[in-house]
Design an enzyme around this catalytic site. Structure first.
Site, PDB file in Angstrom:
ATOM      1  N   ASP A  18       0.817  -1.212   0.000  1.00 45.66           N
ATOM      2  CA  ASP A  18       0.000   0.000   0.000  1.00 45.66           C
ATOM      3  C   ASP A  18       0.855   1.268   0.000  1.00 45.66           C
ATOM      4  O   ASP A  18       1.929   1.291   0.603  1.00 45.66           O
ATOM      5  CB  ASP A  18      -0.910  -0.028   1.241  1.00 45.66           C
ATOM      6  CG  ASP A  18      -2.025   0.996   1.143  1.00 45.66           C
ATOM      7  OD1 ASP A  18      -2.325   1.467   0.019  1.00 45.66           O
ATOM      8  OD2 ASP A  18      -2.588   1.348   2.185  1.00 45.66           O
ATOM      9  N   ASN A  66     -10.590  -2.815  -5.531  1.00 44.70           N
ATOM     10  CA  ASN A  66      -9.746  -1.966  -6.400  1.00 44.70           C
ATOM     11  C   ASN A  66     -10.259  -1.931  -7.833  1.00 44.70           C
ATOM     12  O   ASN A  66      -9.957  -1.002  -8.591  1.00 44.70           O
ATOM     13  CB  ASN A  66      -8.291  -2.477  -6.461  1.00 44.70           C
ATOM     14  CG  ASN A  66      -7.516  -2.327  -5.178  1.00 44.70           C
ATOM     15  OD1 ASN A  66      -6.562  -3.066  -4.931  1.00 44.70           O
ATOM     16  ND2 ASN A  66      -7.898  -1.366  -4.340  1.00 44.70           N
TER      17      ASN A  66
HETATM   18  C1  FPP Z   1      -1.992  -0.008  -3.328  1.00 52.71           C
HETATM   19  O1  FPP Z   1      -1.504   1.321  -3.323  1.00 52.71           O
HETATM   20  C2  FPP Z   1      -1.414  -0.736  -4.453  1.00 52.71           C
HETATM   21  C3  FPP Z   1      -2.131  -1.286  -5.479  1.00 52.71           C
HETATM   22  C4  FPP Z   1      -3.596  -1.207  -5.580  1.00 52.71           C
HETATM   23  C5  FPP Z   1      -1.434  -1.955  -6.597  1.00 52.71           C
HETATM   24  C6  FPP Z   1      -0.249  -2.802  -6.264  1.00 52.71           C
HETATM   25  C7  FPP Z   1       0.472  -3.126  -7.504  1.00 52.71           C
HETATM   26  C8  FPP Z   1       1.825  -3.136  -7.677  1.00 52.71           C
HETATM   27  C9  FPP Z   1       2.777  -2.911  -6.583  1.00 52.71           C
HETATM   28  C10 FPP Z   1       2.458  -3.300  -8.995  1.00 52.71           C
HETATM   29  C11 FPP Z   1       2.162  -4.314  -9.979  1.00 52.71           C
HETATM   30  C12 FPP Z   1       1.924  -5.699  -9.592  1.00 52.71           C
HETATM   31  C13 FPP Z   1       2.172  -6.762 -10.421  1.00 52.71           C
HETATM   32  C14 FPP Z   1       1.690  -8.100 -10.047  1.00 52.71           C
HETATM   33  C15 FPP Z   1       2.862  -6.624 -11.694  1.00 52.71           C
HETATM   34  P1  FPP Z   1      -2.531   2.530  -3.511  1.00 52.71           P
HETATM   35  O2  FPP Z   1      -2.606   2.864  -4.951  1.00 52.71           O
HETATM   36  O3  FPP Z   1      -3.836   2.168  -2.876  1.00 52.71           O
HETATM   37  O4  FPP Z   1      -1.806   3.654  -2.738  1.00 52.71           O
HETATM   38  P2  FPP Z   1      -2.500   4.854  -1.929  1.00 52.71           P
HETATM   39  O5  FPP Z   1      -3.167   4.233  -0.731  1.00 52.71           O
HETATM   40  O6  FPP Z   1      -1.339   5.694  -1.563  1.00 52.71           O
HETATM   41  O7  FPP Z   1      -3.458   5.523  -2.861  1.00 52.71           O
END
Ligand code: FPP
Length: 231
Positions: A18, A66
């Site tokens: 996250d 998501n």
């Molecule tokens: C949460 O951060 C993260 C995600 C929803 C995506 C996670 C994906 C990756 C790390 C990369 C790709 C994965 C693969 C399998 C190739 P957020 O966007 O919710 O962060 P925030 O809370 O700061 O908005």
């Protein structure tokens, strides 16, 4: 009597990655740049865990919730999935890592589901470790699906576990969540009943190998009693 003797190195580490969006915002970058930086970190961290003797690594890449993010962000994430599951599968195979995906693939674009199947096929003989991606995954959905599959039959806990998408994968010993929030967000709810939880305030792209080793050290200090009386 009491406290279970557990290995100092966790057998299975799960990570809620996250903070990509906030990492990007702080740098006046689009959220997609945060996800790319997150992917790079994810690759390095999973290699680091296998190097230290961890056998299973589960990464929360996309929750069912998501999937309702804005189209632009989802399409950036899907591009990363396409890139990873094709280009990186070869490297995983070379290093003896088997990859697999839990979650509802029918919710993903068809070509991504195909790329996942390609990655699973290409890495299926890996014996050094297992990398599990939770994609379009929701723990409650997983539990309800298992309950429906029972159709009224009575089963043991093991019997129920075998109906979940994680069948054959041991429960996580350590669950790490970056980004400062302290919740499970519908991730591995059944499987993490006795998992040690570790929360970091660092945004995922800033969570270094050193930070990971700190988490492993903290895990080694924990007294896992599994509900029993300590020594
Ligand atoms: C949460 O951060 C993260 C995600 C929803 C995506 C996670 C994906 C990756 C790390 C990369 C790709 C994965 C693969 C399998 C190739 P957020 O966007 O919710 O962060 P925030 O809370 O700061 O908005």
């Amino acid at each position: 009597m009491g406290g279970e003797k557990t290995s100092v190195i966790p057998r299975h580490v799960a990570i809620i990655m996250d903070g990509n969006g906030r990492w990007a915002k702080k740098r006046f970058l689009p959220r997609s740049a945060g996800h790319r930086a997150g992917m790079e970190r994810m690759i390095a961290l999973s290699e680091c865990l296998f190097r230290h003797g961890v056998s299973f690594v589960t990464l929360y890449a996309l929750s069912t919730e998501n999937l309702s993010r804005p189209e632009a962000e989802l399409s950036a994430l899907f591009s990363l999935f396409r890139e990873y599951f094709t280009q990186y599968a070869g490297r995983l195979a070379e290093t003896g890592i088997r990859m697999t995906v839990i979650g509802d693939r029918s919710l993903l674009p068809a070509d991504i589901a195909e790329k996942i199947a390609y990655g699973e096929e290409k890495t299926k003989n890996g014996t050094r470790g297992t990398l599990v991606f939770a994609v379009a995954y929701g723990a409650r959905q997983e539990i309800v699906q298992a309950a429906n599959a029972l159709g009224g039959r009575h089963v043991s806990e093991e019997g129920f576990s075998s109906l979940l998408s994680t069948r054959g994968i041991p429960d996580p010993d350590l669950l790490i969540r970056t980004g400062g929030e302290m919740r499970l967000s519908n991730f591995l709810l059944w499987q993490s009943a006795y998992t040690e939880l570790y929360f970091s305030k660092k945004m995922f792209p800033d969570f270094s190998d050193r930070d990971l080793l700190r988490a492993l050290k903290e895990y080694a200090r924990r007294d896992r009693r599994f509900g029993k009386v300590g020594q």
